[in-house]
Design a protein around this motif. Structure first.
Motif, PDB file in Angstrom:
ATOM      1  N   LEU A 183      -5.280   2.205  -7.429  1.00 16.24           N
ATOM      2  CA  LEU A 183      -5.093   2.690  -6.053  1.00 16.24           C
ATOM      3  C   LEU A 183      -6.410   2.651  -5.270  1.00 16.24           C
ATOM      4  O   LEU A 183      -6.488   2.042  -4.204  1.00 16.24           O
ATOM      5  CB  LEU A 183      -4.505   4.110  -6.054  1.00 16.24           C
ATOM      6  CG  LEU A 183      -4.205   4.635  -4.652  1.00 16.24           C
ATOM      7  CD1 LEU A 183      -3.103   3.834  -3.979  1.00 16.24           C
ATOM      8  CD2 LEU A 183      -3.819   6.102  -4.679  1.00 16.24           C
ATOM      9  N   ILE A 219       0.940   4.176  -2.889  1.00 15.31           N
ATOM     10  CA  ILE A 219       0.621   5.595  -2.653  1.00 15.31           C
ATOM     11  C   ILE A 219       1.804   6.476  -3.090  1.00 15.31           C
ATOM     12  O   ILE A 219       1.631   7.485  -3.777  1.00 15.31           O
ATOM     13  CB  ILE A 219       0.267   5.831  -1.166  1.00 15.31           C
ATOM     14  CG1 ILE A 219      -1.039   5.097  -0.842  1.00 15.31           C
ATOM     15  CG2 ILE A 219       0.142   7.323  -0.858  1.00 15.31           C
ATOM     16  CD1 ILE A 219      -1.447   5.139   0.616  1.00 15.31           C
ATOM     17  N   ARG A 220       3.034   6.053  -2.751  1.00 12.25           N
ATOM     18  CA  ARG A 220       4.210   6.876  -3.099  1.00 12.25           C
ATOM     19  C   ARG A 220       4.384   6.963  -4.623  1.00 12.25           C
ATOM     20  O   ARG A 220       4.667   8.026  -5.158  1.00 12.25           O
ATOM     21  CB  ARG A 220       5.466   6.292  -2.452  1.00 12.25           C
ATOM     22  CG  ARG A 220       5.418   6.401  -0.919  1.00 12.25           C
ATOM     23  CD  ARG A 220       6.628   5.759  -0.294  1.00 12.25           C
ATOM     24  NE  ARG A 220       7.797   6.609  -0.367  1.00 12.25           N
ATOM     25  CZ  ARG A 220       9.034   6.168  -0.532  1.00 12.25           C
ATOM     26  NH1 ARG A 220       9.257   4.885  -0.667  1.00 12.25           N
ATOM     27  NH2 ARG A 220      10.057   6.994  -0.555  1.00 12.25           N
ATOM     28  N   LEU A 244      -7.451   0.068  -2.240  1.00  4.14           N
ATOM     29  CA  LEU A 244      -7.823   0.502  -0.880  1.00  4.14           C
ATOM     30  C   LEU A 244      -9.184  -0.076  -0.469  1.00  4.14           C
ATOM     31  O   LEU A 244      -9.399  -0.439   0.688  1.00  4.14           O
ATOM     32  CB  LEU A 244      -7.820   2.031  -0.781  1.00  4.14           C
ATOM     33  CG  LEU A 244      -6.410   2.668  -0.909  1.00  4.14           C
ATOM     34  CD1 LEU A 244      -6.501   4.184  -0.947  1.00  4.14           C
ATOM     35  CD2 LEU A 244      -5.491   2.224   0.236  1.00  4.14           C
ATOM     36  N   ILE A 278       0.842  -1.209   0.000  1.00  2.10           N
ATOM     37  CA  ILE A 278       0.000   0.000   0.000  1.00  2.10           C
ATOM     38  C   ILE A 278       0.876   1.258   0.000  1.00  2.10           C
ATOM     39  O   ILE A 278       0.639   2.199  -0.763  1.00  2.10           O
ATOM     40  CB  ILE A 278      -0.970  -0.008   1.211  1.00  2.10           C
ATOM     41  CG1 ILE A 278      -1.949  -1.183   1.078  1.00  2.10           C
ATOM     42  CG2 ILE A 278      -1.733   1.303   1.309  1.00  2.10           C
ATOM     43  CD1 ILE A 278      -2.898  -1.355   2.250  1.00  2.10           C
ATOM     44  N   VAL A 279       1.929   1.251   0.858  1.00  2.00           N
ATOM     45  CA  VAL A 279       2.776   2.449   0.947  1.00  2.00           C
ATOM     46  C   VAL A 279       3.456   2.712  -0.406  1.00  2.00           C
ATOM     47  O   VAL A 279       3.462   3.847  -0.892  1.00  2.00           O
ATOM     48  CB  VAL A 279       3.812   2.302   2.095  1.00  2.00           C
ATOM     49  CG1 VAL A 279       4.843   3.413   2.054  1.00  2.00           C
ATOM     50  CG2 VAL A 279       3.107   2.293   3.445  1.00  2.00           C
ATOM     51  N   THR A 327       2.016   6.692  -6.880  1.00  2.00           N
ATOM     52  CA  THR A 327       0.943   7.544  -7.424  1.00  2.00           C
ATOM     53  C   THR A 327       1.294   9.016  -7.229  1.00  2.00           C
ATOM     54  O   THR A 327       1.130   9.836  -8.140  1.00  2.00           O
ATOM     55  CB  THR A 327      -0.399   7.223  -6.728  1.00  2.00           C
ATOM     56  OG1 THR A 327      -0.628   5.823  -6.818  1.00  2.00           O
ATOM     57  CG2 THR A 327      -1.553   7.960  -7.356  1.00  2.00           C
ATOM     58  N   LEU A 328       1.816   9.353  -6.028  1.00  2.00           N
ATOM     59  CA  LEU A 328       2.186  10.758  -5.771  1.00  2.00           C
ATOM     60  C   LEU A 328       3.310  11.188  -6.704  1.00  2.00           C
ATOM     61  O   LEU A 328       3.281  12.288  -7.268  1.00  2.00           O
ATOM     62  CB  LEU A 328       2.612  10.934  -4.301  1.00  2.00           C
ATOM     63  CG  LEU A 328       1.483  10.756  -3.266  1.00  2.00           C
ATOM     64  CD1 LEU A 328       2.016  10.894  -1.850  1.00  2.00           C
ATOM     65  CD2 LEU A 328       0.373  11.783  -3.516  1.00  2.00           C
TER      66      LEU A 328
END
Ligand code: HEM
Length: 274
Positions: free
Chosen positions: A110, A79-80, A114, A75-76, A82-83
Motif C-alpha cells: 500500500l 485501501i478498502r 502510493l 488505489i481505492v 487494507t482497511l
C-alpha cells in the motif's frame, strides 16, 4: 445496480477489481517501456511514434480516461482491502511481525503503491504537462531561456513536430532528475515483483504447482522493466543524444530570436540547421 453494489462491497469483488485494474496497468507499463526504448533507434523513430500518439486525439483521450479510471480503481480497492484486513485482525501481531514469512515487497504494497502514484504525478508534470520549473533546457548561452516545448524537429516538408527525443535527452541530462526516475521506477518494479504474482492468485490462476513459477516470472518481469526503463536515463548520462540536443537547442534558439514572421517554418526550410 444491486449486483454492482454487491460486487463492489464483497471481499472477492474488491480483489478482482484490484487484480483486473492491475493487469491493465502492467500491460500499459510494458507497452510504454517498449515505446520509450525506440529512443535507441534515433530521433526519427521516437518522434514519429510520439507524434502519432499525440495527434490521434480521438484515441488519446479515451485511453487516458480509461487508464486514469484503472489507477483510481486500483488505489481505492487497495485501501478498502487494507482497511478490511485491519478490521478482521484488530490485534497487532506480537513483536509487530506477521507469523509467516511475508516478503518486504508484500508488506509494503500500500505505502509503496502510493509512493509510485506520486512518482507518476511527478512524471506527468515533467514530460506530459511540462511545467516550467521542470522543463528548463540548459544552453551554453544562459540568456536564451528554452523550454521543452521549444524543441521541435524540422521535417523535410517544412512542417515541425515536437522533438521528444531531444526533450528526453534534455530531461535526463540532469542527474537529479535521473535519480528521481531511478527511485520511482525502482519502487514501481519492487511493487510489481510481488503485485504480478498476487494478481494471478486473486484471479484464481495459482496453485501449488504453478506458484513457484509465477513468483519467478513476476520477479523476471520486474527486472526486465527496471533494466529497460532505466537504460534510458543511464544512456543519456553516458552521452546518448548529446549532439542531437545541441543542434535542437541551436535551432530552437534561432527560431526564438527571429521575429514571428521570419520564424515561420516555411521560411526556415530554405536554411534549416542541419
Ligand atoms: C525512464 C522511464 C520513463 C520514460 C523515459 C518515460 C517517458 C515518457 C514520455 C516522453 C512521455 C510523454 C510522451 C509524449 O510527450 O508524447 C511519457 C508519458 C507518460 N508516462 Fe512515461 N516514461 C517513463 C516511465 C514511466 C512509468 C514507470 C510510468 C508508469 C508507471 C509512466 C507513465 C506515463 C504516463 C501515464 C504518461 C502519459 C501518457 C499520456 O500522454 O497520456 N512512464 N512518458
Amino acid at each position: 445496480m444491486n449486483l454492482v453494489l454487491r460486487i463492489w462491497n464483497s471481499s472477492l469483488g474488491k480483489k478482482y477489481l484490484m487484480a483486473l485494474s492491475g493487469v491493465v496497468l502492467v500491460l500499459f507499463v510494458i507497452g510504454h517501456m517498449v515505446g520509450n526504448l525506440q529512443i535507441f533507434l534515433g530521433p526519427e523513430a521516437i518522434n514519429r511514434y510520439a507524434h502519432f500518439l499525440q495527434s490521434n486525439v480521438e484515441l488519446l483521450w479515451p485511453v487516458r480516461l480509461f487508464l486514469l479510471t484503472m489507477v483510481v480503481l486500483h488505489i481505492v480497492s487497495a485501501i478498502r482491502l487494507t482497511l478490511d484486513n485491519r478490521a478482521a485482525r484488530p490485534m497487532e501481531y506480537a513483536h509487530g511481525q506477521p507469523p509467516f514469512a511475508a516478503s518486504l515487497a508484500s508488506r509494503t504494497m500500500l505505502v509503496g503503491g502510493l509512493v509510485v502514484a506520486s512518482f507518476i504525478v511527478f512524471h506527468l508534470l515533467h514530460y506530459t504537462i511540462k511545467i516550467d520549473s521542470l522543463s528548463v533546457v540548459k544552453t551554453s548561452a544562459p540568456a536564451t531561456a528554452l523550454k521543452f516545448q521549444d524543441l521541435k524537429e524540422m521535417l523535410p516538408t517544412g512542417e515541425t513536430r515536437p522533438d521528444v527525443y531531444a526533450m528526453m535527452v534534455a530531461g535526463f541530462s540532469n542527474p537529479w532528475i535521473s535519480l528521481c526516475y531511478a527511485i520511482g521506477v525502482g519502487l514501481l518494479c519492487f511493487h510489481l515483483s510481488h503485485g504480478i504474482a498476487a494478481m494471478f492468485q486473486s484471479l484464481g490462476f495459482r496453485n501449488h504447482v504453478y506458484s513457484p513459477l509465477i513468483e519467478k516470472a513476476a520477479k523476471v518481469i520486474a527486472l526486465v522493466l527496471v533494466v529497460g526503463y532505466l537504460s534510458i536515463p543511464a544512456a543519456v548520462l553516458l552521452g546518448l543524444g548529446r549532439t542531437h540536443l545541441e543542434k535542437a537547442v541551436a535551432q530552437a534558439a534561432m527560431i526564438k530570436s527571429l521575429p514571428a514572421s521570419k520564424a515561420d517554418p516555411q521560411n526556415l526550410k530554405a536554411n534549416p540547421l542541419k
